[in-house]
Design a protein around this motif. Structure first.
Motif, PDB file in Angstrom:
ATOM      1  N   LEU A  62      -1.917  -0.968  -3.839  1.00 14.04           N
ATOM      2  CA  LEU A  62      -3.446  -0.256  -3.752  1.00 14.04           C
ATOM      3  C   LEU A  62      -2.444   1.274  -3.237  1.00 14.04           C
ATOM      4  O   LEU A  62      -1.495   1.219  -2.987  1.00 14.04           O
ATOM      5  CB  LEU A  62      -4.009  -0.642  -2.758  1.00 14.04           C
ATOM      6  CG  LEU A  62      -5.191   0.053  -1.606  1.00 14.04           C
ATOM      7  CD1 LEU A  62      -6.404   0.776  -2.456  1.00 14.04           C
ATOM      8  CD2 LEU A  62      -5.871  -0.145  -0.032  1.00 14.04           C
ATOM      9  N   VAL A 116       0.968  -1.008   0.183  1.00 14.51           N
ATOM     10  CA  VAL A 116      -0.057   0.093   0.241  1.00 14.51           C
ATOM     11  C   VAL A 116       1.044   1.068  -0.109  1.00 14.51           C
ATOM     12  O   VAL A 116       1.555   1.319   0.641  1.00 14.51           O
ATOM     13  CB  VAL A 116      -1.003  -0.050   1.481  1.00 14.51           C
ATOM     14  CG1 VAL A 116      -2.228   0.963   1.084  1.00 14.51           C
ATOM     15  CG2 VAL A 116      -1.840  -1.659   1.474  1.00 14.51           C
ATOM     16  N   LEU A 118     -10.000  -3.139   2.371  1.00 17.68           N
ATOM     17  CA  LEU A 118      -9.551  -3.396   1.132  1.00 17.68           C
ATOM     18  C   LEU A 118      -8.270  -4.640   1.307  1.00 17.68           C
ATOM     19  O   LEU A 118      -8.191  -5.107   0.245  1.00 17.68           O
ATOM     20  CB  LEU A 118      -9.013  -1.537   0.872  1.00 17.68           C
ATOM     21  CG  LEU A 118     -10.545  -1.136  -0.534  1.00 17.68           C
ATOM     22  CD1 LEU A 118      -9.688   0.176  -0.740  1.00 17.68           C
ATOM     23  CD2 LEU A 118      -9.832  -1.718  -1.776  1.00 17.68           C
ATOM     24  N   ASP A 158      -9.815   4.111  -9.756  1.00 18.72           N
ATOM     25  CA  ASP A 158      -8.198   3.597 -10.365  1.00 18.72           C
ATOM     26  C   ASP A 158      -6.887   4.094 -10.372  1.00 18.72           C
ATOM     27  O   ASP A 158      -7.613   5.106 -11.539  1.00 18.72           O
ATOM     28  CB  ASP A 158      -8.348   2.282 -10.597  1.00 18.72           C
ATOM     29  CG  ASP A 158      -9.103   1.920 -12.179  1.00 18.72           C
ATOM     30  OD1 ASP A 158      -8.326   2.311 -13.105  1.00 18.72           O
ATOM     31  OD2 ASP A 158      -9.707   2.325 -12.743  1.00 18.72           O
TER      32      ASP A 158
END
Length: 411
Positions: free
Chosen positions: A250, A184, A319, A292
């Motif tokens: 992410l 992330v 998520l 996205d």
């Protein structure tokens, strides 16, 4: 990634949308058991052996034959032929009129079908007098009583914690197949932000969101890349997002999500991707966005600290869980009575920082909202342990009504 759902407007719709949008990692890595805590199991596991592996004594006492205990209420005398300690591998056998002294966990001798605990026995030289009956509890752990060989013991998607480690270690596992931790990229936006201990000039503040979100996401199972603070420069912001998208699973940002003139984040996302939703019927946290950038999902959180914390708890953690392949997507949600009454607009989810307390009149756990200090209060956030979720269909909530409660800082 996949989605055919309508654009979410409510928090519950957003949670469902994300669950359908994110696909878990198809890959897995083999990891030593000692390092696997906090990772997610990538495949079903079956037991390679029975647990217990052999019949063993559940108590310290004497291994005997039930046939020798008939009418034993007045005391049956048996001859002690051996002593068996846990870990001994020698073969032992007892016959009629015989007993073996045995310790907890030791393998049962052949011929014995019960253990008389030592509290019901009296030693008399090389003999023992037993004060029990053949109908009393056998005090034996049978092979496979806990787990039988080939039983399914853990399902793919299970997060590995201490309970899973002890089971796997007992069965002899040295390594397990797990999904990699999601990578992330975390950033904050805004010219007003600085990292401590840099000196502040009037109008500037220290970035407190990024350290908080980093800890929350790490606890959820993410591997964090801290991209720092990105100022209100749309070109620099876009380059940063595109660079992060190439090698992360992410992106999560805080700040720059409202409709202000300097809020370039939503526009940057639309340049290299798609904004799936922006703004939810919730308070705090309305300007939450999701979409996205170059096929890398991005969660856009508000700059308000409570809104950022709430958005990370209700959407950021799910998520990460989805990306890691965790089995459930709403771990830890509770249903508890609330301590006092509230009124709010119908249709909007209202999130209150609170803590769990004991109702003194009933002795039960209830959710107690913290005093109102404004949604930007860091002091309130520092005292909170849970988020109290007043659902959209609730306009008036009375003290004692059962509501959704989400632990704020959990994994």
């Amino acid at each position: 990634m996949k989605t055919e759902s309508p654009i979410p407007k409510t928090l519950s719709e957003a949670i469902d949308f994300i669950a359908g949008y994110i696909e878990a990692f198809p890959s897995s890595v083999e990891m030593p058991l000692a390092d696997a805590t906090g990772h997610v199991l990538a495949q079903d596991l079956t037991a390679p052996a029975n647990l217990p592996r052999f019949d063993n004594a559940a108590m310290d006492g004497f291994a005997v034959r039930s046939a020798d205990l008939a009418g034993g209420g007045t005391g049956v005398q048996l001859r002690i032929v051996s002593t068996i300690a846990a870990g001994q591998t020698g073969q032992h056998e007892i016959g009629p009129g015989e007993a073996a002294r045995i310790t907890t966990g030791a393998m049962m001798p052949k011929g014995a079908d019960r253990v008389v605990m030592q509290e019901n026995a009296r030693l008399e030289g090389n003999q023992v007098r037993l004060f029990t009956a053949s109908t009393d509890k056998a005090h034996i752990r049978r092979a496979g009583d806990d787990i039988a060989q080939s039983d399914l013991i853990l399902e793919a998607g299970t997060i590995i914690g201490p309970g899973q480690i002890i089971l796997l270690a007992a069965l002899g596992f040295q390594s397990v197949s797990v999904t990699p931790k999601p990578k992330v990229a975390l950033l904050s936006t805004g010219d007003e932000l600085r990292d401590a201990p840099a000196p502040l000039i009037p109008g500037q503040i220290y970035d407190s969101n990024r350290p908080m979100l980093s800890m929350m996401l790490k606890a959820a199972g993410a591997e964090i890349s801290d991209l720092g603070i990105i100022g209100d420069d749309p070109d620099h912001l876009l380059r940063t997002l595109v660079g992060a998208a190439g090698d992360h699973d992410l992106i999560i940002s805080s700040g720059g999500a409202s409709a202000g003139f300097a809020d370039h984040l939503t526009r940057a996302v639309s340049q290299r991707g798609h904004l799936e939703f922006w703004k939810l019927d919730m308070r705090p946290g309305k300007p939450i966005g999701f979409g996205d950038v170059d096929h890398c999902p991005i969660l856009i959180l508000p700059g308000n600290p409570l809104a950022a914390a709430a958005g990370c708890a209700v959407l950021g953690r799910p998520l990460v869980h989805c990306l890691a392949g965790r089995k459930t997507r709403q771990d830890g949600w509770l249903r508890l009575p609330v301590s006092r009454s509230f009124s709010k607009p119908l249709g909007r989810t209202h999130i209150l920082p609170g803590r769990l307390v004991t109702d003194p009149s009933k002795g039960m756990t209830i959710a107690d909202p913290l005093p109102e200090r404004g949604s930007a209060s860091l002091h309130t956030l520092s005292q909170a342990t849970v988020l109290i979720m007043l659902a959209g269909h609730q306009a008036n909530v009375d003290a004692g009504d059962v509501v959704d409660v989400l632990p704020l800082w959990q994994a």
